[in-house]
Design an enzyme around this catalytic site. Structure first.
Site, mmCIF file in Angstrom:
data_model
loop_
_atom_site.group_PDB
_atom_site.id
_atom_site.type_symbol
_atom_site.label_atom_id
_atom_site.label_comp_id
_atom_site.label_asym_id
_atom_site.label_seq_id
_atom_site.Cartn_x
_atom_site.Cartn_y
_atom_site.Cartn_z
ATOM 1 N N SER A 114 0.761 -1.287 -0.186
ATOM 2 C CA SER A 114 -0.009 0.074 0.021
ATOM 3 C C SER A 114 0.782 1.382 0.122
ATOM 4 O O SER A 114 1.985 1.340 0.495
ATOM 5 C CB SER A 114 -0.858 -0.129 1.215
ATOM 6 O OG SER A 114 -1.484 1.239 1.299
ATOM 7 N N TYR A 137 -2.340 5.449 -4.165
ATOM 8 C CA TYR A 137 -3.549 6.320 -3.973
ATOM 9 C C TYR A 137 -3.256 7.693 -4.680
ATOM 10 O O TYR A 137 -2.093 8.151 -4.845
ATOM 11 C CB TYR A 137 -3.833 6.551 -2.320
ATOM 12 C CG TYR A 137 -4.098 5.725 -1.441
ATOM 13 C CD1 TYR A 137 -5.644 5.173 -1.989
ATOM 14 C CD2 TYR A 137 -3.669 5.088 -0.397
ATOM 15 C CE1 TYR A 137 -6.224 4.115 -1.394
ATOM 16 C CE2 TYR A 137 -3.990 4.081 0.449
ATOM 17 C CZ TYR A 137 -5.516 3.637 -0.011
ATOM 18 O OH TYR A 137 -6.246 2.658 0.638
ATOM 19 N N THR A 163 -6.254 2.523 -6.704
ATOM 20 C CA THR A 163 -7.320 2.387 -5.591
ATOM 21 C C THR A 163 -8.314 3.180 -6.411
ATOM 22 O O THR A 163 -8.155 4.491 -5.905
ATOM 23 C CB THR A 163 -7.145 2.342 -4.335
ATOM 24 O OG1 THR A 163 -6.434 1.118 -4.008
ATOM 25 C CG2 THR A 163 -8.462 2.246 -3.464
ATOM 26 N N LYS A 259 -8.891 -1.234 -8.565
ATOM 27 C CA LYS A 259 -9.467 -1.863 -7.180
ATOM 28 C C LYS A 259 -10.664 -1.001 -6.638
ATOM 29 O O LYS A 259 -10.526 0.362 -6.508
ATOM 30 C CB LYS A 259 -8.531 -2.155 -6.257
ATOM 31 C CG LYS A 259 -8.977 -2.634 -5.009
ATOM 32 C CD LYS A 259 -7.900 -3.045 -3.825
ATOM 33 C CE LYS A 259 -8.289 -3.784 -2.679
ATOM 34 N NZ LYS A 259 -8.877 -2.541 -1.851
ATOM 35 N N HIS A 283 -13.971 -2.093 -0.305
ATOM 36 C CA HIS A 283 -12.670 -1.718 0.560
ATOM 37 C C HIS A 283 -13.046 -2.033 1.902
ATOM 38 O O HIS A 283 -12.762 -1.587 3.101
ATOM 39 C CB HIS A 283 -12.741 -0.110 0.799
ATOM 40 C CG HIS A 283 -11.455 0.288 0.799
ATOM 41 N ND1 HIS A 283 -10.943 0.960 -0.206
ATOM 42 C CD2 HIS A 283 -10.588 0.604 1.926
ATOM 43 C CE1 HIS A 283 -9.584 1.543 0.322
ATOM 44 N NE2 HIS A 283 -9.476 1.141 1.648
#
Length: 399
Positions: A114, A137, A163, A259, A283
C-alpha cells in the site's frame, strides 16, 4: 526462540488467528483491521453473504491430482489468492509488510504494498526476490505521484493497483475514537493499553520503521509526524476520475489493476480503460456503509465484462475468511481473489509464520472443498458446484 510448530498446528481456521491477534495487537491497530465504517452493516454482510451460498457435494469422483494453480494477470500463482494492499501493516507487527511479503513469496502468491504502508517500496524490494505489486492512492501533489510511480518501477514492481474508491475517506468510528496514528500518540489510554502488549512493544523497539515509509522523506513539506497527519488528510484527491486513468496508465507503462469496482457501469469503464484486471471490492466495508457485499456484486460485473467481450480479469476482494469463500468466488466467475483481514490476523498473531499459516488454511480449505464438489482443477470450477437458489438471489438484476 520459541518453536511455533506445535502452536500453529492447532490453528485450524482464520478465526483462531483473529482471536490471537486481538490479544497481541494494540487496540487502535486491531480495531483498524477489524472494523468498518458507520454502523458496519456492509462490513458484516461481506462475510454473511458468503455463508448464504451453499455447495453441492458430489461423491465417487476421482479426487486425485488436484491443483489450485492458475494465473493472475499472466503471473503463475499456487492458488487464486493475492495479498491485498493494506495500510498500517507495519503497526500490526514490526516490519509487518516485509514479513507478509516474504510469506507470500515463499507460498507462491502475489504480495501488494500500500501507499500507506509503514515499510517502504525500497524495503520490500530489498527483502524479497520476487516482483511485487504496488497500490497507488492518487494525491494532489503531482510531483510526488510521479515519484511514487517511478520508485515502483525502480523496485521492479510487476503491476500497479489503482484504488478507485478512496477519493474521500469513509467515516470509521473506531479509528476516530481511538485517535489512530503511526506511531500511537502517548495518551494515557494508549499507554495503559500498550502496557498489556509487551511483545508488540519490544518488537517495535527493535525497528526504525514506525511511520509511513513511502511518504516521510519523499513528499514535500513532510518533515515530522505531526505534519504527516495533516498532509495525508489534505492530499487524497477527490477529483480523481476516469479521465485520469489513461494518464496514470501511460505514466506506469505496465500492468494495471483497478480496485474498488462495485457496479457494472464502472466495470465497463474499467474494461474500456485498458486495465488488465479489476477488483470487485467495497474496501472491506470501510468506505460506503450500506453498500452491497462484494460477493453479491460479483455476478453482474462478470456478466457486464463478458458482454463487452473484454479480456480484463475480474477478481474479488472483501469478506474472504476461508478457502470455501475463495472457491465460491471462483465459481461465480472471479479469476482471482485478494485477502486483507485474513492475512493481517495471521500477521498480528505470529508474524511471518502467522501469514504463512493463514495461506495454508485457505489453501487446504479450498483444495478439500473443491474435491468434495467433484472437481480437481480450480480453472474448471463453475457455478455447477453451487446449490440452486442459494446464489441467484445475490444478484442485483442489472443485466
Amino acid at each position: 526462540m520459541k518453536d511455533l510448530k506445535p502452536v500453529l498446528k492447532k490453528i485450524t481456521e482464520i478465526e483462531d488467528l483473529r482471536r490471537v491477534a486481538e490479544r497481541k495487537v494494540p487496540r487502535m491497530f486491531y480495531d483498524y483491521v477489524d472494523s468498518g465504517s458507520w454502523t458496519e452493516t456492509t462490513y458484516r454482510s461481506n462475510e454473511t453473504d458468503f455463508d448464504r451460498i451453499k455447495l453441492r457435494q458430489r461423491v465417487l469422483v476421482d479426487m486425485d491430482n488436484r491443483s489450485l494453480a492458475t494465473q493472475m494477470i499472466g503471473e503463475s500463482v499456487n492458488m487464486p489468492v493475492a495479498i491485498a494492499p493494506t495500510g498500517f501493516t507495519g503497526m500490526i507487527w514490526a516490519d509487518g509488510e516485509i514479513h507478509a511479503a516474504r510469506a507470500a513469496e515463499k507460498f507462491g502468491v502475489p504480495f501488494s504494498l500500500s501507499t500507506m504502508s509503514i515499510c517502504s517500496i525500497e524495503d520490500i524490494a530489498t527483502h524479497t526476490s520476487k516482483p511485487f505489486w504496488f497500490q497507488l492512492y492518487v494525491m494532489r501533489d503531482q510531483d510526488y505521484m510521479a515519484n511514487l510511480i517511478q520508485r515502483a518501477k525502480d523496485a521492479n514492481c510487476s503491476a500497479l493497483i489503482l484504488t478507485a474508491d478512496l477519493q474521500v475517506m469513509g467515516q470509521r468510528h473506531k479509528d476516530i475514537k481511538n485517535g489512530l496514528s503511526a506511531p500511537p500518540k502517548p495518551t494515557l489510554t494508549n499507554i495503559i493499553n500498550l502496557m498489556t502488549k509487551p511483545q508488540w512493544c519490544m518488537s517495535m523497539l527493535g525497528t526504525k520503521r514506525r511511520s509511513f515509509g513511502n511518504i516521510v522523506g519523499h513528499a514535500k513539506g513532510v518533515e515530522d509526524l505531526s505534519s504527516l497527519s495533516s498532509w495525508t488528510e489534505e492530499q487524497f484527491d477527490p477529483r480523481l476520475s476516469w479521465d485520469d486513468v489513461a494518464r496514470i496508465k501511460d505514466m506506469w507503462g505496465g500492468k494495471l489493476i483497478i480496485k474498488g469496482i462495485m457496479e457494472p457501469e464502472d466495470a465497463i469503464m474499467a474494461a474500456r480503460s485498458g486495465a488488465d484486471a479489476l477488483v470487485v471490492s467495497n474496501h472491506g466495508g470501510r468506505q460506503l456503509d450500506g453498500a452491497l457485499s462484494s460477493i453479491s456484486a460479483l455476478s453482474d460485473i462478470v456478466q457486464a465484462v463478458h458482454a463487452e467481450d473484454s479480456d480484463i480479469e475480474v477478481w474479488l476482494d472483501s469478506g474472504i475468511r476461508s478457502g470455501q469463500d475463495v472457491l465460491k468466488a471462483i465459481s461465480l466467475g472471479a479469476k482471482g481473489t485478494m485477502i486483507g483481514r485474513a492475512f493481517l490476523y495471521g500477521l498480528g498473531a505470529y508474524g511471518e509464520d502467522g501469514v504463512r499459516r493463514a495461506l495454508e488454511i485457505i489453501y487446504k480449505e479450498c483444495d478439500i472443498s473443491m474435491a468434495f464438489c467433484g472437481h480437481t482443477d480450480i480453472n474448471k470450477v463453475t457455478d455447477d458446484i453451487l446449490v440452486k437458489g442459494t446464489y441467484e438471489n445475490l444478484k442485483v438484476g442489472h443485466f
